[in-house]
Design a protein around this motif. Structure first.
Motif, PDB file in Angstrom:
ATOM      1  N   LYS A  81      -4.619  73.682  37.893  1.00  0.00           N
ATOM      2  CA  LYS A  81      -5.857  74.407  37.081  1.00  0.00           C
ATOM      3  C   LYS A  81      -6.513  73.519  36.389  1.00  0.00           C
ATOM      4  CE  LYS A  81      -3.391  78.508  37.791  1.00  0.00           C
ATOM      5  NZ  LYS A  81      -2.600  78.163  38.938  1.00  0.00           N
ATOM      6  N   THR A  82      -6.742  72.198  36.677  1.00  0.00           N
ATOM      7  CA  THR A  82      -7.562  71.374  35.769  1.00  0.00           C
ATOM      8  C   THR A  82      -8.051  70.104  36.710  1.00  0.00           C
ATOM      9  OG1 THR A  82      -7.597  69.792  33.793  1.00  0.00           O
ATOM     10  CG2 THR A  82      -5.610  69.888  35.129  1.00  0.00           C
ATOM     11  N   ASN A  83      -9.106  69.643  36.377  1.00  0.00           N
ATOM     12  CA  ASN A  83      -9.335  68.144  37.128  1.00  0.00           C
ATOM     13  C   ASN A  83      -9.571  67.000  36.131  1.00  0.00           C
ATOM     14  OD1 ASN A  83     -11.830  68.790  35.514  1.00  0.00           O
ATOM     15  ND2 ASN A  83     -13.210  68.621  36.982  1.00  0.00           N
ATOM     16  N   GLU A  84      -8.717  67.246  34.789  1.00  0.00           N
ATOM     17  CA  GLU A  84      -8.872  66.110  33.884  1.00  0.00           C
ATOM     18  C   GLU A  84      -7.817  64.933  34.092  1.00  0.00           C
ATOM     19  OE1 GLU A  84      -8.455  67.473  29.905  1.00  0.00           O
ATOM     20  OE2 GLU A  84      -9.780  69.106  30.151  1.00  0.00           O
ATOM     21  N   LEU A  85      -6.809  65.507  34.943  1.00  0.00           N
ATOM     22  CA  LEU A  85      -5.854  64.340  35.252  1.00  0.00           C
ATOM     23  C   LEU A  85      -6.467  63.376  36.197  1.00  0.00           C
ATOM     24  CD1 LEU A  85      -2.436  66.437  35.319  1.00  0.00           C
ATOM     25  CD2 LEU A  85      -3.387  65.162  33.295  1.00  0.00           C
ATOM     26  N   LYS A  86      -5.882  62.184  36.062  1.00  0.00           N
ATOM     27  CA  LYS A  86      -6.113  61.073  37.053  1.00  0.00           C
ATOM     28  C   LYS A  86      -5.235  59.905  37.518  1.00  0.00           C
ATOM     29  CE  LYS A  86      -8.585  58.182  34.018  1.00  0.00           C
ATOM     30  NZ  LYS A  86      -7.761  57.782  33.152  1.00  0.00           N
ATOM     31  N   GLU A  87      -5.269  59.059  38.362  1.00  0.00           N
ATOM     32  CA  GLU A  87      -4.097  58.315  38.618  1.00  0.00           C
ATOM     33  C   GLU A  87      -4.356  57.329  37.520  1.00  0.00           C
ATOM     34  OE1 GLU A  87      -4.873  55.842  42.276  1.00  0.00           O
ATOM     35  OE2 GLU A  87      -5.294  57.964  43.218  1.00  0.00           O
ATOM     36  N   SER A  88      -2.892  56.951  37.105  1.00  0.00           N
ATOM     37  CA  SER A  88      -2.591  56.070  36.239  1.00  0.00           C
ATOM     38  C   SER A  88      -2.453  56.705  34.700  1.00  0.00           C
ATOM     39  CB  SER A  88      -3.600  54.691  35.783  1.00  0.00           C
ATOM     40  OG  SER A  88      -4.519  55.298  35.215  1.00  0.00           O
ATOM     41  N   ASP A  89      -2.805  58.362  34.600  1.00  0.00           N
ATOM     42  CA  ASP A  89      -2.268  58.824  33.245  1.00  0.00           C
ATOM     43  C   ASP A  89      -0.748  58.810  33.236  1.00  0.00           C
ATOM     44  OD1 ASP A  89      -4.870  59.420  32.906  1.00  0.00           O
ATOM     45  OD2 ASP A  89      -4.794  61.597  33.288  1.00  0.00           O
ATOM     46  N   ASN A 117      -0.512  61.038  28.770  1.00  0.00           N
ATOM     47  CA  ASN A 117      -1.537  60.277  28.008  1.00  0.00           C
ATOM     48  C   ASN A 117      -2.252  59.575  28.738  1.00  0.00           C
ATOM     49  OD1 ASN A 117      -0.694  60.813  25.189  1.00  0.00           O
ATOM     50  ND2 ASN A 117       0.677  59.362  25.306  1.00  0.00           N
ATOM     51  N   ASP A 118      -3.705  59.100  28.349  1.00  0.00           N
ATOM     52  CA  ASP A 118      -4.687  58.503  28.991  1.00  0.00           C
ATOM     53  C   ASP A 118      -5.423  57.836  28.012  1.00  0.00           C
ATOM     54  OD1 ASP A 118      -6.622  57.375  30.409  1.00  0.00           O
ATOM     55  OD2 ASP A 118      -8.048  59.304  30.557  1.00  0.00           O
ATOM     56  N   ASN A 119      -4.908  56.600  27.824  1.00  0.00           N
ATOM     57  CA  ASN A 119      -5.802  55.591  26.732  1.00  0.00           C
ATOM     58  C   ASN A 119      -5.545  56.339  25.192  1.00  0.00           C
ATOM     59  OD1 ASN A 119      -6.289  53.639  28.294  1.00  0.00           O
ATOM     60  ND2 ASN A 119      -8.162  54.803  29.146  1.00  0.00           N
ATOM     61  N   ASN A 120      -4.316  56.728  24.868  1.00  0.00           N
ATOM     62  CA  ASN A 120      -4.101  57.460  23.728  1.00  0.00           C
ATOM     63  C   ASN A 120      -4.560  58.920  23.631  1.00  0.00           C
ATOM     64  OD1 ASN A 120      -2.346  55.368  22.659  1.00  0.00           O
ATOM     65  ND2 ASN A 120      -4.310  54.231  22.252  1.00  0.00           N
ATOM     66  N   LYS A 121      -5.338  59.572  24.697  1.00  0.00           N
ATOM     67  CA  LYS A 121      -5.566  60.914  24.648  1.00  0.00           C
ATOM     68  C   LYS A 121      -4.570  61.731  25.454  1.00  0.00           C
ATOM     69  CE  LYS A 121      -9.332  63.748  26.444  1.00  0.00           C
ATOM     70  NZ  LYS A 121     -10.351  63.907  27.436  1.00  0.00           N
ATOM     71  N   SER A 122      -4.093  62.804  24.587  1.00  0.00           N
ATOM     72  CA  SER A 122      -3.155  63.558  25.141  1.00  0.00           C
ATOM     73  C   SER A 122      -3.605  64.829  26.127  1.00  0.00           C
ATOM     74  CB  SER A 122      -2.496  64.117  24.021  1.00  0.00           C
ATOM     75  OG  SER A 122      -1.448  65.115  24.508  1.00  0.00           O
ATOM     76  N   LYS A 123      -3.328  64.966  27.343  1.00  0.00           N
ATOM     77  CA  LYS A 123      -3.618  65.956  28.322  1.00  0.00           C
ATOM     78  C   LYS A 123      -2.414  66.668  28.758  1.00  0.00           C
ATOM     79  CE  LYS A 123      -6.959  62.748  30.488  1.00  0.00           C
ATOM     80  NZ  LYS A 123      -7.136  62.101  31.922  1.00  0.00           N
ATOM     81  N   THR A 124      -2.407  68.133  28.435  1.00  0.00           N
ATOM     82  CA  THR A 124      -1.382  69.005  28.526  1.00  0.00           C
ATOM     83  C   THR A 124      -1.922  69.969  29.915  1.00  0.00           C
ATOM     84  OG1 THR A 124      -0.478  68.592  26.334  1.00  0.00           O
ATOM     85  CG2 THR A 124       0.539  70.619  27.800  1.00  0.00           C
ATOM     86  N   VAL A 125      -0.897  70.160  30.762  1.00  0.00           N
ATOM     87  CA  VAL A 125      -1.269  71.115  32.051  1.00  0.00           C
ATOM     88  C   VAL A 125       0.089  72.018  32.014  1.00  0.00           C
ATOM     89  CG1 VAL A 125      -2.867  69.654  33.283  1.00  0.00           C
ATOM     90  CG2 VAL A 125      -0.262  69.714  33.710  1.00  0.00           C
TER      91      VAL A 125
END
Length: 93
Positions: free
Chosen positions: A25-33, A67-75
């Motif tokens: 339910k998100t498109n914010e995640l990507k490879e290498s996160d 984490n993506d370059n110190n930006k936190s993403k939670t799903v």
């Protein structure tokens, strides 16, 4: 879903599957996160993540933080019946 693997001491997304956006339910995640926690508990190895993930009952809510370059993403999602939505791949280069 996604394919998780370890690179050195990090657990990261190796690949996003075609159904990833609808399952997560998100498109914010990507490879290498980098995966940093499961249900608020820090994970330091793929083995530790696998053990924690396996103890969670099917249908229970799980929360993954990346984490993506110190930006936190939670799903958040409900644990599927099989590991088909979260694949765990062992050591990579």
């Amino acid at each position: 879903g996604m394919i998780l693997g370890s690179k050195g001491k990090k657990i990261e997304i190796l690949d996003m599957m075609e159904n990833a956006e609808s399952v997560l339910k998100t498109n914010e995640l990507k490879e290498s996160d980098e995966l940093v926690s499961l249900n608020g508990k820090n994970v330091s190895s793929l083995k530790e993540f696998s053990e924690m993930y396996d103890k969670i009952k099917v249908g229970s809510k799980i929360e993954l933080t990346f984490n993506d370059n110190n930006k936190s993403k939670t799903v958040s999602l409900n644990k599927p019946e099989s590991k088909g939505n979260v694949m765990i791949k062992k050591e990579t280069k």
